[in-house]
Design an enzyme around this catalytic site. Structure first.
Site, mmCIF file in Angstrom:
data_model
loop_
_atom_site.group_PDB
_atom_site.id
_atom_site.type_symbol
_atom_site.label_atom_id
_atom_site.label_comp_id
_atom_site.label_asym_id
_atom_site.label_seq_id
_atom_site.Cartn_x
_atom_site.Cartn_y
_atom_site.Cartn_z
ATOM 1 N N ASP B 418 28.895 67.102 91.833
ATOM 2 C CA ASP B 418 27.623 66.863 92.479
ATOM 3 C C ASP B 418 27.573 68.362 93.001
ATOM 4 O O ASP B 418 28.444 69.103 93.582
ATOM 5 C CB ASP B 418 27.728 66.072 93.836
ATOM 6 C CG ASP B 418 26.233 65.899 94.465
ATOM 7 O OD1 ASP B 418 25.549 65.780 93.664
ATOM 8 O OD2 ASP B 418 26.149 66.354 95.657
ATOM 9 N N ASP B 617 29.694 63.817 98.067
ATOM 10 C CA ASP B 617 30.039 63.346 99.586
ATOM 11 C C ASP B 617 29.711 61.873 99.446
ATOM 12 O O ASP B 617 29.180 61.240 98.754
ATOM 13 C CB ASP B 617 28.818 64.046 100.419
ATOM 14 C CG ASP B 617 27.440 63.343 100.212
ATOM 15 O OD1 ASP B 617 27.351 62.339 100.729
ATOM 16 O OD2 ASP B 617 26.616 64.244 99.945
ATOM 17 N N ASP B 621 26.540 59.876 97.680
ATOM 18 C CA ASP B 621 27.018 59.608 96.152
ATOM 19 C C ASP B 621 27.826 58.484 96.024
ATOM 20 O O ASP B 621 28.541 58.086 95.087
ATOM 21 C CB ASP B 621 27.861 60.767 95.677
ATOM 22 C CG ASP B 621 27.175 62.114 95.758
ATOM 23 O OD1 ASP B 621 25.918 61.959 95.511
ATOM 24 O OD2 ASP B 621 27.493 63.235 96.040
#
Lengths: 125, 734
Positions: B418, B617, B621
């Site tokens: 991410d 995180d 997510d």
């Protein structure tokens, strides 16, 4: 063949048959977990050279509480693992440790020590 | 009612009471006395209960282990002391003086051998007692283990010797009726020694968890009724204000309310550089305060602290099974009875067709086969390596949730990162200041920061922080107003200042053509540039951007070198995403992905046949982390128990992903070595012991060598697992 040879052969084969029957063909009848007022299905399991009883029968959908009591110091049995439930518990010698599970599916689930020498079964009906 | 206790309600279920009390007036001991004077019993005081939750297996277990070790060593020394004369007198023909004193077939020899049998009896029954006890317990469950094999082996050797001494006439040549007392004695001595060494080595495998438990602070200095008092850490409650002086250990988790300092968090997060703490920052219990003094409000105490959660997670993980273990479980269920059957069959075959003296050979082969087989080495191979590997992870701020996660981590083909908060810091920072002709940087940045001081927008905060870092003096802005979607305006000193986008400038009729080229360049780099106008003229640009964490690029480089494809996933626009991707060397970018589509993107990559790791995180997510084969949650601070993740990285650095993968690879390599060694040892040792080499090479294993091999095979496995403790994570100089 001399008589002593026959004797050794027969005794040997009998011993092998005995080992197969004694260790591999055992089929223990399970112990049904008792229901407590709190809605748990509860059973006591003694850990000493194995699990006594080693087969616990419970019903599906009701929480299960297994109270382990380890009465030996051999380090192999200091943990019990319920692989299918992703649970494990540390069992200090002489203390009672409760493992709580929620059986959602019927079937047979094993529990064992980390080395797999001690084995038990949880039968969910 | 006891002074200091406001209320007591027994509504928490059986055996629990909810007490509201003033910690300044009464402590746990006082409450205990109050409960007891009311006629109830207190099963265990709360501090002890909290301690028990944390120190589940520290002291008593350690003491028991130590006692067992000493008991085994005592048995070893006694067995060894007896073994030496027994061995010498069992083979008198090899020792010149003895050969003449007790010649073959003489009465002297027989009498000495009887005495040796009496001498060996305590070795069998006392030093070897745990084998019989272990065998008996297992037999009651109709199962067999290592103890069964050793017990049968040493008993067979002993009984044979009894027969040899008592009825030498049953042997074809009575003079050849040798005794094997030495086998009993030496096997007991060696196997007992092996067990003792194994206990020692196994104690070391859980060293990491002991270190974690040892981190716990013992006392805390708490403000109560305006006074600072020292309390046992168990009595600190959430909401207490705790005083921390330089060099103190921070006792529990909390939030700084006064003062500032640098805190060494390496013991929990693995981060070696001390972390600055100011008012509002989170502090973690068990970390070490360095220079300053501060006060913080306790938020998590007892078993809720980050340290207690870490300890719990690590213990659970160490107790879990890796999938590779299933093969072993299958084998070990049949192993011991199978060895017994092999032993019996070898005895029968040697007795039927073997060379004379057949009974002697058959006995040797039976005993050797039973002794050499080592189910323990097989059983220990996986769990010990796992314990050390997962512990090693915890030492480096990496929490691996299970053996399954550990095994899967080593075979990842692709890792999705991410962007925000994972590759980047997740907070914008000032990156560029561009000035128009005739203006200087200090004025442009100073005015922008002064204007933004009143705003609470994160971009504004970034500009103010940037100016402060460059020590630019700021003044207060007048008539500040925010124009939503455009920018801000106000008066700083005598200047009318505007800060915002091109539309704002055009609306106010300010020419910006001279700066648009620079604006384009900055925007292409993924930054957010803003025009600054003083009066009616454009004076410059300030740009802010979410910056890349210092070691992100290094970590991504290492991942590439490990043969792992790295993919970036973000909800941001493609331009910003590509700019960041270029900086860190990622070629595959999935941009403009909506939060609920992230899991789908993970799945798409899995459909390419790849084993996919997802780093993000734990909150936003979570679905993607759960979808991935291995979910790595980048946590920070005290929020370590992130449910959706397989691996939690306490330190917010991507190097943690590298370390996690390297630990998993090292651990699984270690497991494979152990399994190969243990399987190989048994697969070679047992047939040789059965005598399969005898017809070809005339080679037969001595039971003494078998005992030594068996004793040291499991020690070798545990020692090999302990080698993992030497694992060092890569350090990257950023």
């Amino acid at each position: 063949m001399t008589i002593d040879r026959w004797a050794v052969l027969i005794v040997g084969l009998l011993a092998v048959a005995f080992i197969v029957w004694f260790f591999w063909l055992k089929r223990t009848k399970g112990v049904r977990a008792g229901e407590t007022s709190g809605g748990y299905q509860e059973a006591m399991i003694l850990v000493k050279g194995g699990y006594t009883p080693d087969t616990i029968i419970v019903s599906r959908g009701k929480p299960v509480r297994l109270n382990f009591r380890r009465e030996e110091t051999a380090s192999c049995s200091e943990r019990v693992i319920f692989e299918a439930f992703g649970k494990s518990a540390h069992l200090p010698t002489g203390e009672q440790v409760a493992v709580e599970l929620m059986p959602r599916q019927a079937g047979e689930f094993g529990f064992a020590c980390p080395m797999g020498m001690f084995r038990g079964r949880l039968i969910v009906e | 009612m006891t002074p200091g206790i406001f209320s007591a309600r027994a509504n928490l279920g059986p055996n629990a009471v909810d007490i509201e009390y003033d910690p300044g007036t009464v402590d746990f001991e006082g409450i205990r006395r109050a409960i007891e004077s009311a006629g109830h019993k207190v099963a265990e005081s709360k501090p002890a209960a909290v301690k028990a939750a944390i120190e589940e297996d520290s002291d008593p277990e350690q003491v028991a282990r130590e006692a067992e070790y000493r008991a085994l060593m005592r048995k070893f020394w006694v067995a060894t002391a007896i073994s030496i004369p027994v061995m010498a007198l069992s083979y008198p023909d090899l020792i010149p003086g003895l050969r003449d004193w007790m010649p073959m077939g003489s009465d002297t020899r027989r009498i000495v051998w009887v005495l040796l049998g009496v001498l060996s009896l305590p070795v069998l029954l006392w030093a070897g007692s745990q084998f019989f006890v272990g065998m008996w317990h297992a037999l009651k469950h109709r199962s067999a283990n290592m103890h069964t094999l050793i017990a049968i082996g040493i008993t067979a050797a002993f009984l044979y010797s009894v027969i040899a001494v008592a009825y030498p006439r049953i042997f074809p040549d009575p003079a050849l009726a040798e005794v094997f007392w030495d086998v009993t004695d030496v096997v007991v001595a060696l196997v007992v020694l092996g067990l003792a060494l194994e206990i020692r080595a196994k104690g070391r495998t859980s060293e990491a968890i002991k270190k974690l438990i040892g981190l716990q602070a013992k006392t805390a200095r708490v403000v109560r009724d305006g006074k600072e008092i020292d309390l046992p850490v168990e009595e600190v409650v959430a909401g207490d204000v705790v005083v921390v002086r330089p060099g103190d250990k921070i006792p529990v988790d909390g939030e700084v309310v006064e003062g500032s300092s640098a805190v060494d968090e390496s013991m929990v997060t693995g981060e070696s550089i001390p972390v600055e703490k100011r008012v509002g920052d989170e502090v973690i219990g068990a970390t070490l305060n360095k220079t300053g003094s501060f006060r913080f409000k306790a938020t998590k105490v007892g078993k809720d602290t980050a340290l207690a959660s870490i300890i719990r997670m690590v213990k659970d993980a160490q107790g879990s099974k890796a999938p590779i273990q299933r093969v072993v479980d299958l084998v070990s269920g049949y192993f011991v009875p199978a060895v017994m059957i092999l032993g019996i069959l070898s005895f029968v075959v040697w007795y039927l067709v073997g060379p004379e003296p057949r009974f002697v050979y058959a006995t040797i082969v039976l005993v050797t086969t039973l002794i050499i087989a080592c189910p323990c080495a097989l059983g220990l191979a996986t769990p010990t390596s796992l314990t050390v590997g997962i512990g090693k992870g915890a030492e480096n701020g990496i929490l691996i949730r299970s053996g399954d996660a550990l095994q899967t981590s080593q075979q990842l083909d692709a890792i999705i990162l991410d962007k925000t908060g994972t590759i980047t810091r997740g907070k914008p920072a000032l990156t560029d200041v561009v000035v128009a002709e005739g203006r200087d940087e200090e004025t442009v940045l100073g005015l922008a920061a002064s204007l933004e001081r009143g705003s609470e927008h994160p971009l504004g905060e970034a500009i103010v922080k940037g100016a402060e870092q460059r020590s630019i003096a700021l003044t207060d802005a007048q008539d500040f107003s925010a124009i939503p979607g455009h920018g801000v305006s106000g008066r700083v000193g005598d200047d009318e200042v505007l800060l915002g986008n091109a539309k704002l400038m055009r609306d106010r009729g300010i020419p910006i053509d001279a700066l648009t080229g620079e604006w384009e360049r900055l925007a292409n780099e993924g930054k957010t540039p803003m025009y600054l106008a003083i009066g009616s003229a454009a004076a410059g640009l300030v740009a802010v951007a979410d910056t890349v964490k210092p070691d992100s690029k290094a970590a991504i480089d290492v991942l590439h070198s490990l043969g792992i494809e790295v993919v970036m996933l973000t909800g941001d626009n493609a331009r910003t995403a590509n700019a960041i991707a270029r900086q860190v060397g990622i070629s595959r970018v999935l941009a403009e992905v909506l939060p609920d589509e992230k899991a789908h993107e993970v799945q798409k990559l899995q459909l390419e046949g790849k084993s996919v790791g997802m780093v993000g995180d734990g909150i936003n997510d979570a679905p993607a982390l759960a979808q991935a084969d291995v979910g790595f949650a980048i946590g920070t601070g005290t929020d370590v128990a992130i449910e959706a993740s397989d691996v939690t990285l306490i330190k917010g650095s991507l190097m943690g992903v590298v370390t996690a993968i390297e630990i998993s690879r090292a651990t699984m390599r270690n497991v494979r070595q152990n399994l190969l060694g243990a399987f190989g040892y048994n697969a070679l040792g047992i047939p040789v012991a059965m005598g399969v080499l005898y017809p070809f090479l005339g080679l037969l294993l001595s039971p003494l060598i078998a005992a030594a091999a068996m004793a040291f095979s499991s020690v070798t496995v545990v020692t090999n697992a302990n080698r993992l403790r030497l694992f060092q994570p890569r350090r990257v100089v950023s």
